[in-house]
Write a protein that holds these residues in place. Sequence first.
Motif, PDB file in Angstrom:
ATOM      1  N   ALA A   1      52.137  10.988  29.950  1.00 36.34           N
ATOM      2  CA  ALA A   1      51.695  10.731  30.428  1.00 36.34           C
ATOM      3  C   ALA A   1      53.383   9.999  31.012  1.00 36.34           C
ATOM      4  O   ALA A   1      52.735   8.721  32.599  1.00 36.34           O
ATOM      5  CB  ALA A   1      51.157   9.590  30.268  1.00 36.34           C
ATOM      6  N   HIS A   2      53.723   8.415  30.636  1.00 36.69           N
ATOM      7  CA  HIS A   2      54.998   8.159  31.100  1.00 36.69           C
ATOM      8  C   HIS A   2      53.903   6.664  31.554  1.00 36.69           C
ATOM      9  O   HIS A   2      53.390   6.079  31.303  1.00 36.69           O
ATOM     10  CB  HIS A   2      55.743   8.585  32.205  1.00 36.69           C
ATOM     11  N   TYR A   3      54.260   6.450  32.976  1.00 35.68           N
ATOM     12  CA  TYR A   3      53.639   5.520  33.843  1.00 35.68           C
ATOM     13  C   TYR A   3      51.862   5.519  34.025  1.00 35.68           C
ATOM     14  O   TYR A   3      51.681   4.720  35.062  1.00 35.68           O
ATOM     15  CB  TYR A   3      54.656   4.396  34.635  1.00 35.68           C
TER      16      TYR A   3
ATOM     17  N   LEU B   1      58.038  -4.322  32.933  1.00 40.00           N
ATOM     18  CA  LEU B   1      59.326  -4.183  32.802  1.00 40.00           C
ATOM     19  C   LEU B   1      60.057  -4.892  33.963  1.00 40.00           C
ATOM     20  O   LEU B   1      59.706  -5.173  35.281  1.00 40.00           O
ATOM     21  CB  LEU B   1      58.631  -2.755  34.096  1.00 40.00           C
ATOM     22  N   SER B   2      60.707  -5.036  33.285  1.00 42.71           N
ATOM     23  CA  SER B   2      61.530  -6.589  33.351  1.00 42.71           C
ATOM     24  C   SER B   2      62.984  -6.084  34.225  1.00 42.71           C
ATOM     25  O   SER B   2      63.370  -7.354  35.471  1.00 42.71           O
ATOM     26  CB  SER B   2      62.014  -8.073  33.106  1.00 42.71           C
ATOM     27  N   GLU B   3      63.309  -4.833  34.059  1.00 42.70           N
ATOM     28  CA  GLU B   3      64.622  -4.746  34.605  1.00 42.70           C
ATOM     29  C   GLU B   3      64.389  -3.886  35.902  1.00 42.70           C
ATOM     30  O   GLU B   3      63.842  -3.328  36.000  1.00 42.70           O
ATOM     31  CB  GLU B   3      65.126  -3.636  33.696  1.00 42.70           C
ATOM     32  N   SER B   4      65.200  -3.965  36.955  1.00 45.85           N
ATOM     33  CA  SER B   4      65.393  -3.488  37.791  1.00 45.85           C
ATOM     34  C   SER B   4      65.233  -1.964  38.263  1.00 45.85           C
ATOM     35  O   SER B   4      64.178  -1.252  38.578  1.00 45.85           O
ATOM     36  CB  SER B   4      66.436  -4.311  39.078  1.00 45.85           C
ATOM     37  N   ASP B   5      65.803  -1.552  37.207  1.00 49.96           N
ATOM     38  CA  ASP B   5      65.998   0.207  37.165  1.00 49.96           C
ATOM     39  C   ASP B   5      65.218   0.169  36.970  1.00 49.96           C
ATOM     40  O   ASP B   5      64.840   1.707  36.524  1.00 49.96           O
ATOM     41  CB  ASP B   5      67.476   0.544  36.541  1.00 49.96           C
ATOM     42  N   ALA B   6      63.932   0.285  35.781  1.00 49.03           N
ATOM     43  CA  ALA B   6      62.845  -0.124  35.215  1.00 49.03           C
ATOM     44  C   ALA B   6      61.991   0.261  36.214  1.00 49.03           C
ATOM     45  O   ALA B   6      61.198   1.349  36.081  1.00 49.03           O
ATOM     46  CB  ALA B   6      62.441  -0.270  34.237  1.00 49.03           C
ATOM     47  N   ILE B   7      62.274  -0.690  37.574  1.00 49.90           N
ATOM     48  CA  ILE B   7      61.393  -0.838  38.123  1.00 49.90           C
ATOM     49  C   ILE B   7      61.226   0.408  39.194  1.00 49.90           C
ATOM     50  O   ILE B   7      59.658   0.719  39.692  1.00 49.90           O
ATOM     51  CB  ILE B   7      60.487  -2.484  38.337  1.00 49.90           C
ATOM     52  N   GLU B   8      61.761   0.498  39.522  1.00 50.85           N
ATOM     53  CA  GLU B   8      62.438   1.489  40.047  1.00 50.85           C
ATOM     54  C   GLU B   8      62.249   2.686  39.780  1.00 50.85           C
ATOM     55  O   GLU B   8      61.653   3.333  41.189  1.00 50.85           O
ATOM     56  CB  GLU B   8      64.162   1.572  41.133  1.00 50.85           C
ATOM     57  N   THR B   9      62.743   2.681  38.595  1.00 51.12           N
ATOM     58  CA  THR B   9      61.801   4.221  38.083  1.00 51.12           C
ATOM     59  C   THR B   9      60.267   4.259  38.326  1.00 51.12           C
ATOM     60  O   THR B   9      59.787   5.799  38.782  1.00 51.12           O
ATOM     61  CB  THR B   9      62.517   4.487  36.295  1.00 51.12           C
ATOM     62  N   TYR B  10      59.833   2.907  37.846  1.00 54.21           N
ATOM     63  CA  TYR B  10      58.229   3.373  38.124  1.00 54.21           C
ATOM     64  C   TYR B  10      57.842   3.598  39.720  1.00 54.21           C
ATOM     65  O   TYR B  10      56.386   4.172  39.239  1.00 54.21           O
ATOM     66  CB  TYR B  10      57.873   1.714  37.228  1.00 54.21           C
ATOM     67  N   LYS B  11      58.247   2.896  40.627  1.00 53.88           N
ATOM     68  CA  LYS B  11      57.794   3.103  42.391  1.00 53.88           C
ATOM     69  C   LYS B  11      58.210   4.805  42.213  1.00 53.88           C
ATOM     70  O   LYS B  11      57.546   5.293  42.453  1.00 53.88           O
ATOM     71  CB  LYS B  11      58.723   2.068  42.625  1.00 53.88           C
ATOM     72  N   GLU B  12      59.022   5.424  41.857  1.00 55.15           N
ATOM     73  CA  GLU B  12      59.660   6.948  42.046  1.00 55.15           C
ATOM     74  C   GLU B  12      58.883   7.512  41.438  1.00 55.15           C
ATOM     75  O   GLU B  12      58.401   8.470  41.794  1.00 55.15           O
ATOM     76  CB  GLU B  12      61.293   6.764  41.590  1.00 55.15           C
TER      77      GLU B  12
ATOM     78  N   THR C   1      55.473   6.983  40.477  1.00 56.04           N
ATOM     79  CA  THR C   1      54.407   6.316  41.480  1.00 56.04           C
ATOM     80  C   THR C   1      54.279   7.406  42.448  1.00 56.04           C
ATOM     81  O   THR C   1      52.999   8.311  42.874  1.00 56.04           O
ATOM     82  CB  THR C   1      53.932   5.178  41.644  1.00 56.04           C
ATOM     83  N   ARG C   2      55.344   7.376  43.576  1.00 55.52           N
ATOM     84  CA  ARG C   2      55.394   8.669  44.607  1.00 55.52           C
ATOM     85  C   ARG C   2      55.730   9.638  44.428  1.00 55.52           C
ATOM     86  O   ARG C   2      55.041  10.279  44.821  1.00 55.52           O
ATOM     87  CB  ARG C   2      57.242   8.150  45.638  1.00 55.52           C
ATOM     88  N   HIS C   3      56.265   9.829  42.977  1.00 54.33           N
ATOM     89  CA  HIS C   3      56.057  11.399  42.783  1.00 54.33           C
ATOM     90  C   HIS C   3      54.844  12.488  42.608  1.00 54.33           C
ATOM     91  O   HIS C   3      54.868  13.367  42.553  1.00 54.33           O
ATOM     92  CB  HIS C   3      57.369  11.452  41.158  1.00 54.33           C
ATOM     93  N   TRP C   4      54.120  11.507  41.766  1.00 51.00           N
ATOM     94  CA  TRP C   4      52.644  11.512  41.392  1.00 51.00           C
ATOM     95  C   TRP C   4      51.153  11.666  42.605  1.00 51.00           C
ATOM     96  O   TRP C   4      50.917  12.276  42.283  1.00 51.00           O
ATOM     97  CB  TRP C   4      52.373  11.024  40.011  1.00 51.00           C
TER      98      TRP C   4
ATOM     99  N   PRO D   1      41.253  -2.466  43.579  1.00 51.34           N
ATOM    100  CA  PRO D   1      42.302  -1.163  42.475  1.00 51.34           C
ATOM    101  C   PRO D   1      43.551  -2.122  43.324  1.00 51.34           C
ATOM    102  O   PRO D   1      44.487  -1.140  43.498  1.00 51.34           O
ATOM    103  CB  PRO D   1      41.686  -0.557  43.768  1.00 51.34           C
ATOM    104  N   GLN D   2      43.456  -3.024  43.642  1.00 50.53           N
ATOM    105  CA  GLN D   2      44.722  -3.778  43.875  1.00 50.53           C
ATOM    106  C   GLN D   2      46.024  -3.112  43.128  1.00 50.53           C
ATOM    107  O   GLN D   2      47.303  -3.400  42.627  1.00 50.53           O
ATOM    108  CB  GLN D   2      44.515  -5.184  44.366  1.00 50.53           C
ATOM    109  N   ARG D   3      45.641  -3.993  41.513  1.00 43.45           N
ATOM    110  CA  ARG D   3      46.552  -3.990  40.712  1.00 43.45           C
ATOM    111  C   ARG D   3      47.091  -2.634  40.361  1.00 43.45           C
ATOM    112  O   ARG D   3      48.230  -2.158  39.774  1.00 43.45           O
ATOM    113  CB  ARG D   3      45.813  -4.451  39.159  1.00 43.45           C
ATOM    114  N   LEU D   4      46.451  -1.152  40.623  1.00 43.29           N
ATOM    115  CA  LEU D   4      47.160   0.292  40.573  1.00 43.29           C
ATOM    116  C   LEU D   4      48.279   0.327  41.039  1.00 43.29           C
ATOM    117  O   LEU D   4      49.261   1.078  40.655  1.00 43.29           O
ATOM    118  CB  LEU D   4      45.682   0.650  41.712  1.00 43.29           C
ATOM    119  N   ASN D   5      48.852  -0.737  42.272  1.00 39.28           N
ATOM    120  CA  ASN D   5      50.519  -0.687  42.183  1.00 39.28           C
ATOM    121  C   ASN D   5      50.863  -1.795  42.514  1.00 39.28           C
ATOM    122  O   ASN D   5      51.695  -1.630  42.690  1.00 39.28           O
ATOM    123  CB  ASN D   5      49.751  -0.784  44.131  1.00 39.28           C
ATOM    124  N   ASP D   6      50.411  -2.341  41.134  1.00 35.29           N
ATOM    125  CA  ASP D   6      51.256  -3.732  41.119  1.00 35.29           C
ATOM    126  C   ASP D   6      52.713  -3.056  40.233  1.00 35.29           C
ATOM    127  O   ASP D   6      51.921  -1.967  39.211  1.00 35.29           O
ATOM    128  CB  ASP D   6      50.213  -4.649  39.868  1.00 35.29           C
ATOM    129  N   GLU D   7      53.750  -4.025  39.696  1.00 40.04           N
ATOM    130  CA  GLU D   7      54.723  -3.266  39.191  1.00 40.04           C
ATOM    131  C   GLU D   7      54.164  -4.420  37.915  1.00 40.04           C
ATOM    132  O   GLU D   7      54.131  -5.642  37.125  1.00 40.04           O
ATOM    133  CB  GLU D   7      55.686  -4.392  39.037  1.00 40.04           C
TER     134      GLU D   7
END
Length: 485
Positions: A481-483, A438-449, A451-454, A428-434
């Motif tokens: 679903a978004h991410y 998503l190559s742009e930094s703002d997209a990666i941060e949106t993805y992380k946010e 994940t935290r939100h849900w 399950p490690q890949r569940l938290n992989d970027e």
Amino acid sequence: MAISVPSILKERKYPFVFAFFLLLIFVTFLLISNSQSPPIPIATNLDQPDPFSPISNATATSSEFTNPPHSGISLSGDSAVFSTSGNATTAAESADDDSQVVDVEWELCKGSGAVDYIPCLDNWSAIKALPSRKRMEHRERHCPDPAPRCLVPLPQGYKAPVPWPKSKDMIWYSNVPHPKLVEYKKDQRWVVKSGDYFIFPGGGTQFKNGVKSYIESIKKMLPAIEFGKKTRVVLDVGCGVASFGGALLDLNVMTMSFAPKDEHEAQIQFALERGIPATLSVIGTQRLTFPDNSYDMIHCARCRVHWDGDGGKPLMELNRILRPGGYFIWSATPVYKKDEKHQNVWKSMVALTKSICWSEVAKKSGDPNDIGLVIYQKPISSSFYKNREENKPPLCDSSRPNNSWYVPLDSCLVPLPGNSYKLPSSWPQRLNDEPPSLSESDAIETYKEDTRHWSALVSEVYVGGININWSGVRNVMDMNAHYGG
């Protein structure tokens, strides 16, 4: 002491009288305004066209399923009509006014096939108008416009579904009352009727010794496939009753099974009733509704797709959605039958897979007690494409959008990442992989946010704050679903 109006007037308490009459007028005004205000909106504009539906599909609804007449709530026999309002306001008239109630009346769909009615697949007027059916155009989506306003009725005798995980092996006959597959596939034991139940013994066209034995043979042929670790997300093409995907659940593998709505009636209904992820789809003239580089593995067991047809576009579609380094398992008669017809198909497959740089990593030719299959692997870098003797098929243009709804099949190869591409981590490690897309930094941060939100919302609200017994919920559709959080 009692207070009367004459005594108030006699004592000249005019301010009190004035305030009293103001209060009386105010209360009367409130009562009148509430009685004339519209009810709370409880529906949206259902007359708007499907945002994903192409204009060319704007075809009249089949006459068998007509729009219901306007009426109030009524229950009569097998029919039910539901109205959101007593006013005769149409959806079009109230589209621009959020305070208005959209007046939508629903009745049960009528006709012999109403129980299995799927508007975008049963639009017979559009299907009859097709210039060709050679590439499975008649199995693709042709959504009616306007959309029908009727509710698909439950089958007669419908019961609460058998709970998971028992449902994986047996379901109520009355919930999917289609016995045709029992007779049609009786020698292959896809499904068996037993009393009030359908039983799924794990058979299949290529599963001579059962689906579990079939999966074990794949693991022995290619140990590197590592089901449930390196291979987590799988697509099963032409899945039948989805026994392959159901068996892979035991190995911690998520399989999306798909098949068309065809003469193998109700196969996807069987799968969903069993609690196995599945959808109705076909490889025809349009892309599958998945983005590029989605699946770790794609499987086809006698799925009846001509991979070399139409210049190889069906196989290039699999190449599009298969991850770099992913596997394609093809279990079919051309792999092991030696007659001229099957060998010609095999030679075409060899040439086509070579042209798209797939490598054959394992093959079993089969014997009387077993089946034959071949396993291909997709390259991980576009450098493989550049080193081909012939640039055919060509690489797609880099500006090509990564769209999938109502887009024609490609006749080119989607470029692969550079040498820096890394395969996903083991589950399950890949569940938290970027995600590598998503190559742009703002997209990666949106993805992380996201994940935290849900993560917080599911644990605090969906699990702990809503009065739902989640042990009785198996099939869930996330419609935004978004991410995938």
